[in-house]
Design a protein around this motif. Structure first.
Motif, PDB file in Angstrom:
ATOM      1  N   GLU A  86      41.282  36.071  41.986  1.00  0.00           N
ATOM      2  CA  GLU A  86      42.119  35.355  42.955  1.00  0.00           C
ATOM      3  C   GLU A  86      41.299  34.276  43.662  1.00  0.00           C
ATOM      4  OE1 GLU A  86      45.216  36.218  46.629  1.00  0.00           O
ATOM      5  OE2 GLU A  86      43.881  37.834  45.973  1.00  0.00           O
ATOM      6  N   LYS A  87      40.060  34.580  43.980  1.00  0.00           N
ATOM      7  CA  LYS A  87      39.176  33.593  44.611  1.00  0.00           C
ATOM      8  C   LYS A  87      38.864  32.456  43.641  1.00  0.00           C
ATOM      9  CE  LYS A  87      37.265  36.946  47.760  1.00  0.00           C
ATOM     10  NZ  LYS A  87      36.325  38.028  47.869  1.00  0.00           N
ATOM     11  N   PHE A 147      40.784  31.482  41.293  1.00  0.00           N
ATOM     12  CA  PHE A 147      42.030  30.736  41.106  1.00  0.00           C
ATOM     13  C   PHE A 147      42.207  29.644  42.154  1.00  0.00           C
ATOM     14  CE2 PHE A 147      46.668  30.081  41.231  1.00  0.00           C
ATOM     15  CZ  PHE A 147      46.897  29.784  39.889  1.00  0.00           C
ATOM     16  N   ASN A 148      41.473  29.716  43.246  1.00  0.00           N
ATOM     17  CA  ASN A 148      41.534  28.643  44.245  1.00  0.00           C
ATOM     18  C   ASN A 148      41.198  27.294  43.620  1.00  0.00           C
ATOM     19  OD1 ASN A 148      42.405  30.147  46.471  1.00  0.00           O
ATOM     20  ND2 ASN A 148      40.314  30.761  46.969  1.00  0.00           N
ATOM     21  N   LYS A 149      40.397  27.288  42.557  1.00  0.00           N
ATOM     22  CA  LYS A 149      40.051  26.063  41.844  1.00  0.00           C
ATOM     23  C   LYS A 149      41.252  25.510  41.065  1.00  0.00           C
ATOM     24  CE  LYS A 149      35.286  27.566  41.222  1.00  0.00           C
ATOM     25  NZ  LYS A 149      34.197  27.845  40.291  1.00  0.00           N
ATOM     26  N   CYS A 150      42.246  26.354  40.856  1.00  0.00           N
ATOM     27  CA  CYS A 150      43.402  26.001  40.030  1.00  0.00           C
ATOM     28  C   CYS A 150      44.642  25.638  40.862  1.00  0.00           C
ATOM     29  CB  CYS A 150      43.754  27.172  39.111  1.00  0.00           C
ATOM     30  SG  CYS A 150      42.359  27.889  38.218  1.00  0.00           S
ATOM     31  N   LYS A 151      44.628  26.022  42.127  1.00  0.00           N
ATOM     32  CA  LYS A 151      45.820  25.934  42.970  1.00  0.00           C
ATOM     33  C   LYS A 151      46.352  24.524  43.196  1.00  0.00           C
ATOM     34  CE  LYS A 151      45.688  30.100  45.737  1.00  0.00           C
ATOM     35  NZ  LYS A 151      45.528  30.636  47.101  1.00  0.00           N
ATOM     36  N   ALA A 152      45.514  23.520  43.052  1.00  0.00           N
ATOM     37  CA  ALA A 152      46.010  22.155  43.237  1.00  0.00           C
ATOM     38  C   ALA A 152      47.082  21.817  42.197  1.00  0.00           C
ATOM     39  CB  ALA A 152      44.856  21.157  43.147  1.00  0.00           C
ATOM     40  N   GLU A 171      33.549  34.523  35.877  1.00  0.00           N
ATOM     41  CA  GLU A 171      34.687  33.829  36.504  1.00  0.00           C
ATOM     42  C   GLU A 171      35.872  33.767  35.542  1.00  0.00           C
ATOM     43  OE1 GLU A 171      33.527  29.981  37.974  1.00  0.00           O
ATOM     44  OE2 GLU A 171      32.816  30.823  39.862  1.00  0.00           O
ATOM     45  N   VAL A 198      39.418  35.500  36.443  1.00  0.00           N
ATOM     46  CA  VAL A 198      40.634  34.718  36.643  1.00  0.00           C
ATOM     47  C   VAL A 198      41.700  35.106  35.613  1.00  0.00           C
ATOM     48  CG1 VAL A 198      40.189  32.610  35.267  1.00  0.00           C
ATOM     49  CG2 VAL A 198      41.457  32.455  37.430  1.00  0.00           C
ATOM     50  N   TYR A 203      43.230  38.185  36.908  1.00  0.00           N
ATOM     51  CA  TYR A 203      44.140  37.814  37.998  1.00  0.00           C
ATOM     52  C   TYR A 203      45.469  37.314  37.432  1.00  0.00           C
ATOM     53  CZ  TYR A 203      46.006  35.339  42.065  1.00  0.00           C
ATOM     54  OH  TYR A 203      46.819  34.889  43.080  1.00  0.00           O
TER      55      TYR A 203
END
Length: 148
Positions: free
Chosen positions: A32-33, A35-40, A118, A122, A125
């Motif tokens: 989940e952390k 995935f922050n790289k993917c949220k955009a 990572e 991910v 996740y």
């Protein structure tokens, strides 16, 4: 006495194998952390909608390029995806680690994740969400995807 010792050793082995299998899936909380790289560009979970990229609920086990709420995939991606049965761990690992190398001409501009841990996390996740965005067992989702 020996039978008892063998039984204990066998039980310990089963626990060790079970623990190893759980570790092989990755850690969804750590994912989940990542995935922050993917949220955009992507969303996952309850109420997820397409953004620049498609929403990713139920992606594990889904056919690459399958309808994701009307998201329009690029022609190069569609061509690449045509003969792929399902997003499984192997295919997701290749894609997420370097999308541009996997599909020349993809619209995805992400440079990729390079750390194996990572990637594994991910993917775990993503595997923890079913098609509706509800939580599911990521190990079972990955197992089902591998069988496709």
């Amino acid at each position: 006495m020996r039978k008892f010792n063998l039984a204990i050793a066998g039980t310990a082995l089963l626990f060790a194998v079970g623990a190893a299998s759980a570790q092989e899936v990755g850690d969804p909380a750590a994912g989940e952390k990542v995935f922050n790289k993917c949220k955009a560009c992507h969303a996952v979970g309850e109420g997820a909608k397409n953004k620049i990229g498609p929403e990713l609920n139920g992606i594990v086990g889904d056919k690459p390029g399958a309808d994701r709420g009307g998201f329009k995939f690029s022609k190069p991606f569609q061509d690449w995806a045509a003969d792929k049965a399902a997003w499984n761990e192997e295919l997701l690992t290749a894609w997420i680690s370097d999308p541009k190398a996997v599909v020349k001409g993809t619209k995805m501009v992400f440079v990729g994740l390079k750390k194996p841990e990572e990637l594994k996390n991910v993917i775990a996740y993503l595997a923890s969400f079913d098609e509706s965005g509800a939580k599911q067992d990521p190990a079972e989702a990955l197992k089902a995807a591998a069988a496709k």
